[in-house]
Design an enzyme around this catalytic site. Structure first.
Site, PDB file in Angstrom:
ATOM      1  CB  CYS A 226      -0.987   0.046   1.152  1.00  0.00           C
ATOM      2  SG  CYS A 226      -1.943  -1.349   1.175  1.00  0.00           S
TER       3      CYS A 226
ATOM      4  CG  HIS B 203      -3.496   3.065   2.529  1.00  0.00           C
ATOM      5  ND1 HIS B 203      -4.013   2.944   1.274  1.00  0.00           N
ATOM      6  CD2 HIS B 203      -3.642   2.230   3.225  1.00  0.00           C
ATOM      7  CE1 HIS B 203      -4.363   1.732   1.206  1.00  0.00           C
ATOM      8  NE2 HIS B 203      -4.152   1.101   2.405  1.00  0.00           N
TER       9      HIS B 203
ATOM     10  CG  ASN C 111      -6.733  -1.387   1.312  1.00  0.00           C
ATOM     11  OD1 ASN C 111      -6.190  -0.849   0.589  1.00  0.00           O
ATOM     12  ND2 ASN C 111      -6.257  -1.635   2.406  1.00  0.00           N
TER      13      ASN C 111
HETATM   14  O1  UT7 Z   1      -3.884  -1.609   3.468  1.00  0.00           O
HETATM   15  C1  UT7 Z   1      -3.157  -1.556   4.568  1.00  0.00           C
HETATM   16  C2  UT7 Z   1      -3.182  -2.748   5.447  1.00  0.00           C
HETATM   17  N1  UT7 Z   1      -4.578  -3.132   5.964  1.00  0.00           N
HETATM   18  C3  UT7 Z   1      -5.151  -2.363   6.772  1.00  0.00           C
HETATM   19  O2  UT7 Z   1      -4.620  -1.413   7.271  1.00  0.00           O
HETATM   20  C4  UT7 Z   1      -6.404  -2.999   7.521  1.00  0.00           C
HETATM   21  C5  UT7 Z   1      -6.267  -2.899   8.959  1.00  0.00           C
HETATM   22  N2  UT7 Z   1      -7.183  -3.817   9.651  1.00  0.00           N
HETATM   23  C6  UT7 Z   1      -8.487  -3.519   9.648  1.00  0.00           C
HETATM   24  O3  UT7 Z   1      -9.046  -2.499   8.936  1.00  0.00           O
HETATM   25  C7  UT7 Z   1      -9.541  -4.253  10.562  1.00  0.00           C
HETATM   26  O4  UT7 Z   1      -8.708  -4.917  11.664  1.00  0.00           O
HETATM   27  C8  UT7 Z   1     -10.456  -5.215   9.835  1.00  0.00           C
HETATM   28  C9  UT7 Z   1     -11.498  -4.558   9.364  1.00  0.00           C
HETATM   29  C10 UT7 Z   1      -9.652  -6.102   8.969  1.00  0.00           C
HETATM   30  C11 UT7 Z   1     -11.311  -5.903  11.086  1.00  0.00           C
HETATM   31  O5  UT7 Z   1     -11.841  -5.263  11.903  1.00  0.00           O
HETATM   32  P1  UT7 Z   1     -11.495  -5.764  13.609  1.00  0.00           P
HETATM   33  O6  UT7 Z   1     -12.315  -4.561  14.269  1.00  0.00           O
HETATM   34  O7  UT7 Z   1     -10.034  -5.740  13.885  1.00  0.00           O
HETATM   35  O8  UT7 Z   1     -12.053  -7.091  13.502  1.00  0.00           O
HETATM   36  P2  UT7 Z   1     -11.409  -8.449  14.059  1.00  0.00           P
HETATM   37  O9  UT7 Z   1     -10.329  -8.939  12.984  1.00  0.00           O
HETATM   38  O10 UT7 Z   1     -11.021  -8.390  15.577  1.00  0.00           O
HETATM   39  O11 UT7 Z   1     -12.666  -9.382  14.160  1.00  0.00           O
HETATM   40  C12 UT7 Z   1     -13.717  -9.029  14.901  1.00  0.00           C
HETATM   41  C13 UT7 Z   1     -14.867 -10.347  14.815  1.00  0.00           C
HETATM   42  C14 UT7 Z   1     -14.398 -11.738  14.370  1.00  0.00           C
HETATM   43  O12 UT7 Z   1     -15.220 -12.627  15.323  1.00  0.00           O
HETATM   44  P3  UT7 Z   1     -15.166 -13.195  16.530  1.00  0.00           P
HETATM   45  O13 UT7 Z   1     -13.927 -13.941  16.492  1.00  0.00           O
HETATM   46  O14 UT7 Z   1     -15.085 -12.028  17.521  1.00  0.00           O
HETATM   47  O15 UT7 Z   1     -16.310 -14.057  16.752  1.00  0.00           O
HETATM   48  C15 UT7 Z   1     -14.284 -11.927  12.954  1.00  0.00           C
HETATM   49  O16 UT7 Z   1     -14.536 -13.255  12.815  1.00  0.00           O
HETATM   50  O17 UT7 Z   1     -15.443 -10.185  13.348  1.00  0.00           O
HETATM   51  C16 UT7 Z   1     -15.487 -11.183  12.736  1.00  0.00           C
HETATM   52  N3  UT7 Z   1     -15.280 -10.808  11.182  1.00  0.00           N
HETATM   53  C17 UT7 Z   1     -16.386 -10.656  10.384  1.00  0.00           C
HETATM   54  N4  UT7 Z   1     -17.859 -10.512  10.479  1.00  0.00           N
HETATM   55  C18 UT7 Z   1     -18.649 -10.381   9.784  1.00  0.00           C
HETATM   56  C19 UT7 Z   1     -14.336 -10.692  10.358  1.00  0.00           C
HETATM   57  N5  UT7 Z   1     -14.597 -10.177   9.273  1.00  0.00           N
HETATM   58  C20 UT7 Z   1     -15.956 -10.130   9.318  1.00  0.00           C
HETATM   59  C21 UT7 Z   1     -16.855  -9.801   8.071  1.00  0.00           C
HETATM   60  N6  UT7 Z   1     -18.164  -9.909   8.245  1.00  0.00           N
HETATM   61  N7  UT7 Z   1     -16.446  -9.574   6.975  1.00  0.00           N
END
Ligand code: UT7
Length: 330
Positions: free
Chosen positions: A117, A257, A287
């Protein structure tokens, strides 16, 4: 770094996105997710997806044509083409060489940069030194990604986040004050495995086994990336401003970004910037990795948010890890 000898201005901007729109509602039919989860956790509502016959070079060439038109020049005037991408048409030759041919940029030499990125800002920084030193007069810098082609459409953790796009700028010395005032780049290779595509290189060359193990898709430890991203973007944004002798409150526009609205919001808060001074379009594109900043820059310009004299900062974070910022007096 040695002070640049010549001013370096962005004299043209362009971008291109595929026509096909994939909404959060569409994604509800593909994986176990919801519009509500995607919107509240990321801010993304829809993204653009390239059709199977559209490789990165096609999107890159179109963004480049628009940037050249904006600059009022043609391909024969370009000395150097740098493309930031991790989803080029092929591992080699470079996507930049394909773009060079399509633009008829006969005298240009062309190459790709792999910085995820941060690819666009890495390329911009390098291009700036070339123009500043006099090694090149006119440089075309492109960020392009077709991430939809390396997204695992069975993995809800990643497939809802990414989209396809391209953006380009043309750099030249104009003899006027302003232009690119500073750039700062960083990497931390100890953190490669938090955001990667493991297969297809010399470590895991393509084989039936790598396909079966789904190694040719993006893998991301989203939560870890999130925490690093906020800290790193704030710190590199301050560093680039300091190098230009400026303070965050002097900025007219921050073009970050576009990975996650919560990352953008947290970065803006840490810099003390109100959201009116922050450009956001990830709700419509998701993204798009190295394309995200030049795409945002092009939209900001077309919306009249970049006026002559405006002070704008671009800041990014991505796989590698890599992070970078650039300050520009428009
Ligand atoms: O481009 C540069 C690099 N990329 C980034 O900068 C991305 C950085 N990360 C993020 O934007 C966020 O961490 C995400 C959007 C990827 C995830 O958000 P989060 O608040 O960190 O969620 P999490 O990964 O901690 O997941 C929370 C919950 C999990 O369920 P449990 O384990 O708590 O039951 C996931 O399984 O949300 C669940 N989950 C989803 N639920 C519905 C993960 N993806 C999804 C989804 N729909 N698409």
């Amino acid at each position: 770094m040695i002070a640049p000898a010549r001013d370096v201005h962005i004299i043209g901007v362009g971008s291109c996105t595929p026509d096909r729109v994939l909404t959060n509602k569409d994604l509800e039919q593909i994986v176990d997710t919801s519009d509500e989860w995607i919107t509240t956790r990321t801010g993304i509502k829809e993204r653009r997806i390239a059709d199977p016959n559209t490789p990165a070079s096609a999107l890159a060439t179109e963004a480049a044509r628009r940037a050249l038109k904006d600059a009022g020049i043609d391909g024969t005037e370009i000395d150097q083409i740098i493309v930031g991408t991790v989803t080029g048409d092929r591992p080699f030759p470079s996507t930049a060489c394909l773009v060079q041919d399509r633009l008829g940029a006969k005298k240009a030499y062309a190459f790709d940069i792999s910085a995820a990125c941060s690819g666009f800002l890495y390329a911009l920084s390098l291009a700036r030194t070339q123009v500043a030193s006099g090694a090149a007069e006119t440089v075309l810098v492109i960020g392009v990604e077709t991430l939809s082609k390396i997204v695992d459409w069975t993995d809800r953790n990643t497939c809802v986040l990414f989209g396809d796009a391209s953006g380009a700028v043309v750099l030249r010395s104009t003899g006027q004050p302003g232009g690119i005032l500073s750039t700062k780049l960083h990497s931390d290779g100890a953190l490669t495995n938090l955001l990667e595509m493991p297969g297809g290189g010399s470590l895991h060359p393509a084989s039936h086994e790598t396909v079966d193990k789904r190694l040719h898709y993006i893998r991301m430890s989203g939560n870890d990336v999130f925490k690093y991203a906020v800290r790193a973007m704030e710190s590199v944004a301050c560093e680039a401003l300091e190098a230009a002798g400026l303070k965050p409150e002097e900025l007219d526009l921050l073009v970050p970004h576009q990975a996650n609205y919560r990352i953008i919001d947290a970065t803006a808060r840490r810099l003390g910037l109100p959201m009116e001074k922050v450009f956001v379009n990830l709700d419509r594109y998701g993204n798009t990795s190295s394309a995200s900043i030049p795409l945002a820059l092009d939209e900001a310009k077309r919306q009249g948010r970049l006026k002559p004299g405006s002070l704008v900062e671009m800041v990014t974070f991505g796989g590698g890890f890599t992070w970078a910022a650039a300050v520009v007096r428009w």
